[in-house]
Write an enzyme that holds these catalytic residues in place. Structure first.
Site, PDB file in Angstrom:
ATOM      1  NE  ARG A 137      -3.958  -1.215   0.118  1.00 53.76           N
ATOM      2  CZ  ARG A 137      -4.590  -2.334  -0.795  1.00 53.76           C
ATOM      3  NH1 ARG A 137      -3.085  -2.549  -1.486  1.00 53.76           N
ATOM      4  NH2 ARG A 137      -5.323  -3.389  -0.610  1.00 53.76           N
ATOM      5  CG  ASP A 188       1.710  -2.597  -8.241  1.00 56.35           C
ATOM      6  OD1 ASP A 188       2.046  -2.591  -9.472  1.00 56.35           O
ATOM      7  OD2 ASP A 188       0.493  -3.204  -7.750  1.00 56.35           O
ATOM      8  CD  GLU A 229      -2.932   3.205  -4.564  1.00 58.37           C
ATOM      9  OE1 GLU A 229      -2.179   2.965  -4.745  1.00 58.37           O
ATOM     10  OE2 GLU A 229      -4.052   2.352  -5.219  1.00 58.37           O
TER      11      GLU A 229
HETATM   12  P1  NAI Z   1      -0.642 -11.337   4.943  1.00 53.44           P
HETATM   13  O1  NAI Z   1      -1.989 -10.519   6.014  1.00 53.44           O
HETATM   14  O2  NAI Z   1      -1.292 -12.834   4.031  1.00 53.44           O
HETATM   15  O3  NAI Z   1       0.338 -11.052   5.157  1.00 53.44           O
HETATM   16  C1  NAI Z   1       0.016  -9.717   6.072  1.00 53.44           C
HETATM   17  C2  NAI Z   1       1.444  -9.751   6.857  1.00 53.44           C
HETATM   18  O4  NAI Z   1       1.776  -8.754   7.782  1.00 53.44           O
HETATM   19  C3  NAI Z   1       0.869 -10.810   8.183  1.00 53.44           C
HETATM   20  O5  NAI Z   1       1.833 -11.709   8.537  1.00 53.44           O
HETATM   21  C4  NAI Z   1       0.954  -9.762   9.488  1.00 53.44           C
HETATM   22  O6  NAI Z   1       1.234 -10.222  10.871  1.00 53.44           O
HETATM   23  C5  NAI Z   1       1.860  -8.833   8.874  1.00 53.44           C
HETATM   24  N1  NAI Z   1       2.368  -7.284  10.110  1.00 53.44           N
HETATM   25  C6  NAI Z   1       1.228  -6.531  10.065  1.00 53.44           C
HETATM   26  N2  NAI Z   1       1.232  -6.146  11.227  1.00 53.44           N
HETATM   27  C7  NAI Z   1       2.628  -5.938  11.080  1.00 53.44           C
HETATM   28  C8  NAI Z   1       3.206  -4.325  10.918  1.00 53.44           C
HETATM   29  N3  NAI Z   1       3.254  -3.859  12.226  1.00 53.44           N
HETATM   30  N4  NAI Z   1       4.948  -4.658  10.301  1.00 53.44           N
HETATM   31  C9  NAI Z   1       5.354  -5.600   9.966  1.00 53.44           C
HETATM   32  N5  NAI Z   1       4.086  -6.809   9.990  1.00 53.44           N
HETATM   33  C10 NAI Z   1       3.109  -6.219  10.316  1.00 53.44           C
HETATM   34  O7  NAI Z   1      -1.413 -10.723   3.573  1.00 53.44           O
HETATM   35  P2  NAI Z   1      -0.762 -11.158   2.449  1.00 53.44           P
HETATM   36  O8  NAI Z   1      -2.102 -11.629   1.575  1.00 53.44           O
HETATM   37  O9  NAI Z   1      -0.263 -11.239   1.822  1.00 53.44           O
HETATM   38  O10 NAI Z   1      -0.450  -9.032   1.449  1.00 53.44           O
HETATM   39  C11 NAI Z   1      -0.136  -8.264   1.661  1.00 53.44           C
HETATM   40  C12 NAI Z   1      -0.450  -7.052   1.331  1.00 53.44           C
HETATM   41  O11 NAI Z   1      -0.422  -6.488  -0.309  1.00 53.44           O
HETATM   42  C13 NAI Z   1      -1.842  -6.242   2.036  1.00 53.44           C
HETATM   43  O12 NAI Z   1      -2.481  -6.363   2.935  1.00 53.44           O
HETATM   44  C14 NAI Z   1      -2.243  -5.810   0.958  1.00 53.44           C
HETATM   45  O13 NAI Z   1      -2.176  -4.211   0.997  1.00 53.44           O
HETATM   46  C15 NAI Z   1      -1.601  -5.673  -0.480  1.00 53.44           C
HETATM   47  N6  NAI Z   1      -1.594  -6.539  -1.730  1.00 53.44           N
HETATM   48  C16 NAI Z   1      -1.853  -5.598  -2.921  1.00 53.44           C
HETATM   49  C17 NAI Z   1      -1.925  -5.717  -4.710  1.00 53.44           C
HETATM   50  C18 NAI Z   1      -1.507  -5.263  -5.522  1.00 53.44           C
HETATM   51  O14 NAI Z   1      -2.337  -5.581  -6.250  1.00 53.44           O
HETATM   52  N7  NAI Z   1      -0.938  -4.138  -5.142  1.00 53.44           N
HETATM   53  C19 NAI Z   1      -2.282  -7.397  -4.209  1.00 53.44           C
HETATM   54  C20 NAI Z   1      -2.963  -7.939  -2.573  1.00 53.44           C
HETATM   55  C21 NAI Z   1      -2.443  -7.336  -1.689  1.00 53.44           C
END
Ligand code: NAI
Length: 344
Positions: free
Chosen positions: A230, A254, A259
Site C-alpha cells: 500500500r 506498484d 494513487e
Molecule cells: P497477509 O495478511 O497474509 O500478510 C500480512 C502480514 O503482515 C502478516 O504476516 C502480518 O502479521 C504482517 N503485519 C501486520 N502488521 C505488521 C506490522 N506492523 N509490521 C510488519 N508486519 C506486519 O497479507 P497478504 O495477502 O500477504 O498481503 C499483503 C499486502 O499486500 C496486503 O495488505 C495488501 O495491502 C497488499 N496487496 C497488494 C496487491 C496489489 O495488487 N498491489 C494485491 C493484494 C494485496
C-alpha cells in the site's frame, strides 16, 4: 435476485464478473468510484462491490444502510478503505483474502529484475535501434540480502522466489510465525542489512510511513525499495529525497500514497498535477506500475468466484458468511462466530 452495484469497473472486471450474471444475479457496472458523491446510484441495489480506492467511510456506510444495503463485498484483500467500526452492526463487509498471492509476489520480482537489470531502459533503446550498453550495468541478485517486511501469504512466496535466486533472506513481522524457519530480525536490523527491501505488510496506523527519513538513514547506500503493498507505507517525499541524495539506489512502486485520483485510468492526455509522482516517474531508477500486481488471469477468476460466493453465502442465509471481516472479534480472516451468534 441479488442486485449488485459494482464500482470502479474496468473492462477486465466486466469480462470476469459478467460471466456470473444470471436469473439470480444482476450486476450494474459503474466506472466511477463509490464515495459520498456517487452513492445515489446504489438505490435499488442489495449489495455493493468495491475495490481498493472506493471510499467506504462512515458517511457512505450510513447512506448504504439507509438505502437498505446490508453487505459490502470488497473484490480485493486489503480493506484499509473501509471503516469497519462504522460498518459494525450496520453493514457486513466481506473480502477476498487470497486470490493469488503468487500474482503479487511475482510482480514484485518482475519489478526488481526490471529495475536492477535496466530492462525498461534497454527495451526503449532497442525499439529505436540503439544497441548501446552504456549505463545498463546491473548487479547480481545471488548473494544479496533481501529484507521482507510482512511474512504473510505474499511475503512468504516472495521469500521463496528470492531463495530461488540464492539470495540471503531476512524478515520482519510484527506477528512472527512461531516455529518457522524464517530468519526474523528486528525492523532496524532489516533496514541496516538489506540490499533490497520489499514491503508485504498491510497499511495500518502503525505501518503508515514506515519508510521515512529516519528509516532511510539506517539503510545501506544503494538500497532498492519495492512496494507492492500500500502506498502510504512510504513517505513519498522522504523517498524522493533518498533517491536525490543517491542513498536509495532504486524504487519499484506498484502502489502510491495518492494513487486514488491517478491510477487505473488513462491520464496520458492530461497534465499530471501530482508533482511528487511526476518527479518519481521522471527518475531513471524508479519504476511505477499502477497497482497492477494482482492483475493476472488466474487472480481475476479467483476474485470473481470468491466475491460471488461471499455474496451468495450472505443472501442464502448460510450459517457463516464467507470471508467476513469482523470488527468486534478482531479475528479478521478466521472469525469463528456463526450467523446466529453473530457480533452484529
Ligand atoms: P497477509 O495478511 O497474509 O500478510 C500480512 C502480514 O503482515 C502478516 O504476516 C502480518 O502479521 C504482517 N503485519 C501486520 N502488521 C505488521 C506490522 N506492523 N509490521 C510488519 N508486519 C506486519 O497479507 P497478504 O495477502 O500477504 O498481503 C499483503 C499486502 O499486500 C496486503 O495488505 C495488501 O495491502 C497488499 N496487496 C497488494 C496487491 C496489489 O495488487 N498491489 C494485491 C493484494 C494485496
Amino acid at each position: 435476485m441479488i442486485r449488485i452495484a459494482f464500482f470502479d469497473t474496468r473492462s477486465y472486471d466486466r469480462e470476469t464478473f459478467g460471466k456470473y450474471i444470471s436469473d439470480d444475479i444482476e450486476i450494474s457496472f459503474f466506472e466511477g468510484k463509490l464515495n459520498i458523491k456517487t452513492i445515489e446510484v446504489v438505490r435499488n441495489h442489495d449489495a455493493v462491490c468495491v475495490f481498493v480506492n472506493d471510499e467506504v467511510n462512515e458517511e457512505v456506510i450510513n447512506k448504504l444502510y439507509e438505502y437498505g444495503v446490508r453487505i459490502v463485498a470488497l473484490r480485493c484483500a486489503g480493506y484499509n478503505n473501509v471503516d469497519l467500526k462504522a460498518a459494525f452492526k450496520k453493514v457486513h463487509v466481506v473480502h477476498v483474502p487470497a486470490y493469488s498471492p503468487y500474482a503479487v509476489a511475482e510482480h514484485a520480482m518482475a519489478l526488481l529484475l526490471t529495475s536492477i537489470r535496466r530492462i525498461h531502459k534497454a527495451y526503449n533503446r532497442t525499439r529505436e535501434f540503439n544497441f548501446s550498453l552504456d549505463g545498463l550495468t546491473g548487479f547480481n541478485l545471488e548473494g544479496k540480502t533481501v529484507g521482507v517486511v510482512g511474512t504473510g501469504k505474499i511475503g512468504r512466496i516472495f521469500m521463496d522466489i528470492c531463495k530461488g535466486f540464492k539470495m540471503n533472506v531476512i524478515a520482519y513481522d510484527k506477528y512472527p510465525i512461531e516455529g518457522s524457519d524464517i530468519n526474523y530480525v528486528s525492523l532496524d536490523e532489516l533496514f541496516e542489512k538489506s540490499d533490497i527491501i520489499s514491503l508485504h505488510c498491510p497499511f495500518t496506523e502503525e505501518t503508515k510511513h514506515m519508510i521515512n527519513t529516519e528509516s532511510i538513514k539506517k539503510m545501506k547506500k544503494g538500497v532498492v525499495i519495492i512496494n507492492t503493498s500500500r502506498g502510504a507505507l512510504i513517505d513519498t517525499e522522504a523517498l524522493l529525497n533518498g533517491l536525490k541524495e543517491r542513498k536509495v539506489g532504486a524504487a519499484c512502486l506498484d502502489v502510491y500514497e495518492e494513487e486514488e485520483d491517478v491510477f487505473f485510468t488513462d491520464r496520458s492526455g492530461h497534465i499530471l498535477d501530482d508533482d511528487l509522482l511526476a518527479r518519481l516517474i521522471s527518475m531513471p531508477n524508479v519504476i511505477v506500475t499502477s497497482h497492477q500486481a494482482f492483475l493476472t488471469r488466474e487472480a481475476l477468476e479467483n476474485i470473481a468466484q470468491t466475491t460471488i460466493e461471499n455474496l451468495k453465502s450472505f443472501f442464502n442465509n448460510e450459517p457463516q458468511i464467507k470471508n467476513e471481516l469482523c470488527y468486534k472479534c478482531g479475528e479478521i480472516n478466521n472469525c469463528k462466530r456463526k450467523r446466529k451468534e453473530k457480533c452484529f
